[in-house]
Motif scaffolding. Structure first.
Motif, PDB file in Angstrom:
ATOM      1  N   GLU A  43       0.827  -1.215   0.000  1.00 20.35           N
ATOM      2  CA  GLU A  43       0.000   0.000   0.000  1.00 20.35           C
ATOM      3  C   GLU A  43       0.856   1.257   0.000  1.00 20.35           C
ATOM      4  O   GLU A  43       0.494   2.266  -0.609  1.00 20.35           O
ATOM      5  CB  GLU A  43      -0.921   0.000   1.227  1.00 20.35           C
ATOM      6  N   TYR A  44       2.000   1.212   0.671  1.00 20.71           N
ATOM      7  CA  TYR A  44       2.873   2.382   0.776  1.00 20.71           C
ATOM      8  C   TYR A  44       4.072   2.300  -0.157  1.00 20.71           C
ATOM      9  O   TYR A  44       4.913   3.178  -0.157  1.00 20.71           O
ATOM     10  CB  TYR A  44       3.346   2.548   2.223  1.00 20.71           C
ATOM     11  N   ALA A  48       6.596   0.132   6.081  1.00 15.62           N
ATOM     12  CA  ALA A  48       5.564   0.661   6.978  1.00 15.62           C
ATOM     13  C   ALA A  48       5.993   0.340   8.405  1.00 15.62           C
ATOM     14  O   ALA A  48       6.685  -0.642   8.658  1.00 15.62           O
ATOM     15  CB  ALA A  48       4.210   0.031   6.683  1.00 15.62           C
ATOM     16  N   TYR A 115       5.800   8.592   3.351  1.00 17.25           N
ATOM     17  CA  TYR A 115       5.265   7.794   4.444  1.00 17.25           C
ATOM     18  C   TYR A 115       5.869   8.238   5.769  1.00 17.25           C
ATOM     19  O   TYR A 115       5.166   8.426   6.758  1.00 17.25           O
ATOM     20  CB  TYR A 115       5.532   6.294   4.216  1.00 17.25           C
TER      21      TYR A 115
END
Length: 149
Positions: A43-44, A48, A115
Motif C-alpha cells: 500500500e505504501y 511501513a 510515508y
C-alpha cells in the motif's frame, strides 16, 4: 473501558476517524520493551511502521478509547497482523490495551519519505519532535543494519 494502542500512521487522529469511525478519547502512550522498524507494505510502496520486541526500548504511540464494536474492525485490517492485549504506559501508569502486531517477521524495508512524514506528523501530535525524530531514526537504522533489506 476498551483501549487500542496505535503506532505509525494510525497515530494521526484524523486517520483514525476516517478509517475506524472515530474514538471516544485519546492520549499519548508508549509500549514498553518494543522498538520501531519498517517492513514492506505494498500500500505504501515501501516500508511501513512495525513494532518488534526490544528490551529497554519504548515504542511511541497513542492509546485510543474505542467502542467494543470497533475492535472487530481492527481484526479485519490486515490478515498478517494479530491483536494482542499488552500493558502500555499512559502517563505514570500501565494500562491494558489492544495492539496490532505482525504474525511473523517480515522483510525489513526503508519507508518512502512521504510515508515517514505522515508517521512523523501523527507522532508529533502526541510526543516531542526531538523524541519522534530519534525514535524514527532508530527504526531506519534497524533496516539499514539488517542483512535482509
Amino acid at each position: 473501558m476498551l483501549l487500542f494502542f496505535a503506532y505509525g500512521v494510525s497515530t494521526d487522529p484524523e486517520r483514525m476517524k476516517a478509517e475506524m469511525g472515530g474514538f471516544l478519547s485519546y492520549q499519548s502512550a508508549t509500549l514498553p520493551d518494543h522498538g520501531c522498524t519498517f517492513t514492506y507494505n505494498a500500500e505504501y510502496d515501501g516500508g511501513a511502521t512495525t513494532l518488534i520486541k526490544s528490551a529497554g526500548e519504548a515504542a511511541l504511540g497513542v492509546v485510543y478509547q474505542i467502542e467494543p464494536s470497533q475492535l472487530a474492525l481492527f481484526e479485519q485490517v490486515d490478515e498478517e497482523y494479530a491483536l494482542h492485549r499488552l500493558q502500555v504506559q499512559v502517563a505514570s501508569e500501565l494500562v491494558e490495551a489492544y495492539v496490532l502486531l505482525p504474525r511473523e517477521e517480515e522483510t525489513l524495508t526503508l519507508p518512502t519519505e512521504r510515508y515517514l512524514q505522515r508517521v512523523e506528523h501523527g507522532l508529533c501530535q502526541h510526543h516531542s519532535s526531538d523524541e519522534v525524530k530519534r525514535y524514527l531514526q532508530r527504526g531506519i537504522e534497524r533496516v539499514l543494519n539488517s542483512k535482509e533489506h
